[in-house]
Motif scaffolding. Structure first.
Motif, short mmCIF file in Angstrom:
data_model
loop_
_atom_site.label_atom_id
_atom_site.label_comp_id
_atom_site.label_asym_id
_atom_site.label_seq_id
_atom_site.Cartn_x
_atom_site.Cartn_y
_atom_site.Cartn_z
N ASP A 22 -35.99 19.84 -62.82
CA ASP A 22 -35.24 20.18 -61.61
C ASP A 22 -36.09 21.01 -60.65
O ASP A 22 -36.11 20.75 -59.43
N ALA A 23 -36.81 22.00 -61.18
CA ALA A 23 -37.63 22.87 -60.33
C ALA A 23 -38.77 22.08 -59.68
O ALA A 23 -39.06 22.25 -58.49
N THR A 50 -38.89 18.83 -59.12
CA THR A 50 -38.33 17.88 -58.15
C THR A 50 -37.99 18.60 -56.85
O THR A 50 -38.20 18.06 -55.75
N GLU A 51 -37.48 19.81 -56.96
CA GLU A 51 -37.12 20.60 -55.78
C GLU A 51 -38.34 21.10 -55.02
O GLU A 51 -38.42 21.01 -53.78
N LEU A 52 -39.32 21.65 -55.75
CA LEU A 52 -40.42 22.38 -55.11
C LEU A 52 -41.68 21.53 -54.91
O LEU A 52 -42.51 21.85 -54.07
N ARG A 109 -36.79 31.47 -63.48
CA ARG A 109 -36.11 30.16 -63.42
C ARG A 109 -36.07 29.52 -64.81
O ARG A 109 -35.20 28.70 -65.09
#
Length: 199
Positions: free
Chosen positions: A147-148, A150-152, A170
């Motif tokens: 998730d991190a 994919t986001e960043l 996180r």
């Protein structure tokens, strides 16, 4: 046939910043880590991941089997290789940015005062800044990293990204304290130099 790593990154849902300075090997490393996180999350069981320059002592499995039960059950990853030049990081006083990048502002006088201290045993909160030659991911932690990322996007090399995400809370990372790293994985400098020359 050469693989277009940048196209492969997009297919994985990873964003590579336009101003990046990554070498092909670093992008390939990112893809390997990202896919291992996805695998760990889908298997719903911990996954032990090694980089291509890992050297394992003969008693590695025994050492890890004895260490992991000491780690708090909320772990997202456990670093099982501590580079020699990263051991002093345990005693540095750091301020971390929103993205987990460290800024050293002092040094602790006592081990128990360290922000990485979690008790009198062998376990510490993650304190190194790079190097993930051997790491155990929990399914929950792997999903958080997917998730991190994919986001960043690929904002730092993958090993630094994992550790920075721990430093900004996180994910929850643990490692053996500097005094208890015997029997854990090491990285082979000779292999690393050969691989580095190919990137």
């Amino acid at each position: 046939k050469s693989i277009d790593l940048y196209a492969a990154s997009k297919l994985e849902g990873l964003v590579l910043p336009e101003d990046n300075t990554f070498k092909r090997g670093e992008v390939g490393g990112w893809l390997s880590h990202f896919r291992s996180w996805k695998l760990a999350a889908s298997l719903d069981e911990p996954l032990l991941v090694f980089e291509d320059d890992a050297l394992l002592p003969d008693n590695f499995a025994e050492v890890v089997a004895g260490f992991v039960p000491e780690v708090p059950t909320d772990y997202d990853f456990i670093s099982l290789c501590i580079p020699e030049d990263q051991k002093p990081d345990y005693m540095w006083i750091n301020e971390y940015s929103r993205m987990g990048e460290p800024n050293i502002i002092g040094r602790y006088e006592m081990e128990a005062a360290s922000q990485h201290y979690v008790g009198q045993g062998r376990v510490a909160r993650s304190y190194i800044g790079y190097g993930h030659t051997a790491v155990l991911f929990s399914p929950r932690g792997a999903a958080k990293l997917v998730d991190a990322a994919t986001e960043l996007g690929m904002i730092t090399p993958a090993d630094c990204f994992i550790l920075n995400m721990s430093h900004c809370n996180r994910v929850m990372g643990y490692a053996p304290k500097p005094a208890y790293t015997d029997g854990f994985a090491v990285f082979n400098n000779e292999i690393k130099s050969i691989i580095g020359s190919m990137k």
